[in-house]
Structure formats: C-alpha cells, structure tokens
Design a protein around this motif. Structure first.
Motif, PDB file in Angstrom:
ATOM      1  N   GLY A  96       0.951  -1.442   0.199  1.00  0.00           N
ATOM      2  CA  GLY A  96      -0.090   0.064   0.142  1.00  0.00           C
ATOM      3  C   GLY A  96       0.701   1.280   0.013  1.00  0.00           C
ATOM      4  O   GLY A  96       0.175   2.412  -0.148  1.00  0.00           O
ATOM      5  N   TRP A  99       5.361   2.392  -4.371  1.00  0.00           N
ATOM      6  CA  TRP A  99       4.817   1.612  -5.659  1.00  0.00           C
ATOM      7  C   TRP A  99       4.137   0.192  -5.293  1.00  0.00           C
ATOM      8  O   TRP A  99       3.832  -0.298  -6.084  1.00  0.00           O
ATOM      9  CB  TRP A  99       6.035   1.708  -6.762  1.00  0.00           C
ATOM     10  N   SER A 100       4.425  -0.191  -3.874  1.00  0.00           N
ATOM     11  CA  SER A 100       3.411  -1.404  -3.554  1.00  0.00           C
ATOM     12  C   SER A 100       2.057  -0.992  -3.581  1.00  0.00           C
ATOM     13  O   SER A 100       1.696   0.089  -3.079  1.00  0.00           O
ATOM     14  CB  SER A 100       4.089  -2.038  -2.437  1.00  0.00           C
ATOM     15  N   THR A 101       1.212  -2.054  -3.828  1.00  0.00           N
ATOM     16  CA  THR A 101      -0.084  -2.060  -3.740  1.00  0.00           C
ATOM     17  C   THR A 101      -0.742  -3.220  -3.103  1.00  0.00           C
ATOM     18  O   THR A 101      -0.085  -4.091  -2.675  1.00  0.00           O
ATOM     19  CB  THR A 101      -0.853  -1.793  -5.332  1.00  0.00           C
ATOM     20  N   ARG A 102      -1.923  -2.920  -2.387  1.00  0.00           N
ATOM     21  CA  ARG A 102      -2.444  -4.156  -2.095  1.00  0.00           C
ATOM     22  C   ARG A 102      -4.205  -4.021  -2.429  1.00  0.00           C
ATOM     23  O   ARG A 102      -4.736  -2.692  -2.645  1.00  0.00           O
ATOM     24  CB  ARG A 102      -2.419  -3.947  -0.415  1.00  0.00           C
ATOM     25  N   ARG A 228      -4.751   6.816  -2.870  1.00  0.00           N
ATOM     26  CA  ARG A 228      -4.934   5.628  -2.235  1.00  0.00           C
ATOM     27  C   ARG A 228      -3.891   5.105  -1.199  1.00  0.00           C
ATOM     28  O   ARG A 228      -3.977   4.156  -0.426  1.00  0.00           O
ATOM     29  CB  ARG A 228      -4.719   4.461  -3.583  1.00  0.00           C
ATOM     30  N   GLU A 229      -2.727   5.670  -1.152  1.00  0.00           N
ATOM     31  CA  GLU A 229      -1.515   5.367  -0.233  1.00  0.00           C
ATOM     32  C   GLU A 229      -1.790   6.055   1.110  1.00  0.00           C
ATOM     33  O   GLU A 229      -1.734   5.730   2.120  1.00  0.00           O
ATOM     34  CB  GLU A 229      -0.234   5.936  -0.707  1.00  0.00           C
TER      35      GLU A 229
END
Length: 331
Positions: A96, A99-102, A228-229
C-alpha cells in the motif's frame, strides 16, 4: 434564502470537483517525478515493489529493510546503500506504500503485511534474512519473527513501535479510514493540504535533529499524498494499537538476536513505552540508547546503525553467544 442555499451548494460542489481534478493531476505529476526503482513481485493480496542492492553472493543472510508509516523504501535507502557495500540488501515498499499496492486498504496489520513480505522474499530466493525495521515497521519485524521464526536470522529495530500507548493515531487518520467520508477527503483536499504541511511535519519527526535539506525529495515523501496511499497509511495507523496488544505478550518467544536502537528524546515513539520494555522481554536483546536523539535514528547515527547491522551479520556467519545488555551510546 432558498436561492442563497442553492448558490452555496453549487459553489461547494464546484470547489470539490476542482479539488478532485487537481488531486488527480497532482498524483500523476508526483508519480512521474518519483517512478519505481525496482521490480514488482506479485503475492496473495498485493503487488510489492522491491529494490535490491549489493552483491547477491555476499556471505551471510541478506539484509531486508522495512520503512515506517507515512513513508516508503526511499527513506531507508541511505542506510541500505551503506550496508550494500558488503551485503545483499533488499528494500521493500510495504503493502500500500510507495509503489507497492494491496487489494484492500483494510489489509493493514503487521500479521497480514508480514505474510505478504515473507511470500515476496521467497519468490526472490531469500529464505532467511536480517530484518531492519523502523518505527511502525518495528511491530512488523517482530510479527515476522513470531510467525516465521525460521525466516528471521536477526532483528535490528530502529525506534520501533512494540506496545500499546495512551491515546489513538490522530483524529485525521480516524476520519480518513472511515468509509465514504475518508475517500472523499483523500480524493479532494488531502493532496493540496499535504503540500502545505509536509515539510513541517517531517521536521517534527526529525527533531531535535535537523532534517536533511533534500529529505522530502530524496525520500519521495510526496508519494504519500496520493489518495490510495494516504488511505492505506491511515488504516495502518488506526489498526496498529490493537495489533500490538495482540502480539506483545508473545515477545518472549523470539529466539533470534534483537538489537533495539532508539533515541532517548524520541517524541514520536516513546522509548520508555516501547524500546525499554521490549529489550527487557526479548531473550536475546540488546538496547542501544542514543542521548539527545529523536525518532530518525538511522539519519542521526548512520555509522553506529550500520556498524551494528554489520556486527550482527558477522556473528551470523560465525555464530557467537549473545548477552542481554543496555549500551548507552556516545555520538
């Protein structure tokens, strides 16, 4: 009267639409300014951004570095660059962040993120590592050591969160993590307001040490302001207290060597609540207190932090007995 209400409502809607458009444009510009530096690893429930440094065939376990809240892997890179001269170093954007998403913002706890990170490490061939974790990620590193003890060769915890504290995680984080209202704010006013307070907020975390002049740009702090972050970060913070309430009774189970490095005037993560009790509980722990130092210990004392990581790595190549002790550090 009715006409005035209609006019005000229309003006409010127009302002919200303008703010939402500005946020979307701003997010695109931020991402162009701070592109990903590594590769993406798909795991269950997330896609993680991983940067590898140093020689892959270095002796001893790799060093995995995990950043705290309101941050990303860039905040750990100066320390990583030092260690990478002799060790394999792996920097990870927590799910999250950066550049990582969840897939779900609610996947915010150390237990869930720990499972994701261990899966990613397995996919790049890392079966066992020294975990270096700062602040929020201190609870994450501890959870990984509890849930995956065979995967953790040692822990180096920098100003770690480990225990529950009085109060919450801040009213604004509570609001942002609320359904409907939180996303509405995150997609309208968070980015413009964030630009106004980012510098002063970061300076407060560094205090009483001065913040490096280029920290905001070098650490890609602006990535946090993307909706989103920002929402993911709020969920991380509001769920952390309950998470450490659950895991803290298990710290005596940790058998890996643990080094805790904290500043004795840290006002972000109070040493007396977190670091001192942790060092007294974990069986193979050493506590290093830095006099007059605040929360960003890896910036205040980079040589000391790097030398402790190197010392742990060296002992793990040629194992030696570890004794519990508290070391007052002279900077």
């Amino acid at each position: 009267m009715l006409t005035a209400i209609i006019v005000l409502a229309a003006a409010g809607l127009a302002l919200a639409l303008v703010s939402a458009l500005a946020t979307q444009i701003g997010a695109v510009l931020i991402q162009r300014a701070f592109p990903p530096r590594g590769r993406m690893i798909d795991v269950a429930g997330a896609r993680l951004h991983v940067v590898e440094l140093g020689p892959r065939d270095a002796a001893g376990p790799p060093v995995v570095m995990l950043h705290g809240a309101s941050s990303n892997l860039c905040a750990m890179q100066p320390l990583g660059d030092r260690i990478a001269k002799t060790r394999r170093v792996i920097l990870i954007d927590r799910p999250g962040h950066g550049w990582s998403t969840r897939e779900r913002a609610e996947d915010s706890t150390p237990a869930i993120q720990g499972r994701m990170i261990v899966e990613a490490l397995g996919k790049i061939g890392v079966s066992r590592a020294i975990v270096v974790a700062h602040s929020w990620a201190g609870a994450l590193g501890l959870r990984i050591a509890l849930d995956f003890p065979d995967r953790v060769a040692g822990l180096v915890l920098l100003a770690p969160v480990a225990y529950p504290w009085k109060g919450g995680a801040g009213r604004y984080n509570d609001v942002i993590s609320t359904p409907l209202i939180g996303p509405l704010l995150a997609h309208t006013i968070t980015l413009p307001l964030g630009y106004l307070v980012a510098n002063s907020g970061a300076r407060g975390v560094f205090a009483p040490q001065p913040m490096p002049d280029d920290f905001i740009s070098d650490s890609a702090t602006s990535l946090l302001l993307r909706p989103r972050e920002f929402i993911a970060n709020a969920h991380d913070l509001v769920t952390l207290k309950a998470a450490v309430v659950e895991q803290a009774p298990r710290y005596a189970e940790i058998r890996a060597p643990v080094i805790v490095i904290s500043g004795d005037v840290d006002k972000t993560v109070t040493t007396g609540i977190h670091s001192r009790p942790l060092a007294a509980t974990a069986p193979n722990a050493k506590l290093i207190l830095l006099p007059g130092v605040g929360h960003m210990v890896q910036y205040a004392a980079p040589d000391l932090v790097a030398s402790e990581i190197e010392a742990m790595a060296g002992k793990l190549v040629q194992p030696a007995a570890t004794a519990d002790k508290t070391v007052p550090a002279n900077l």
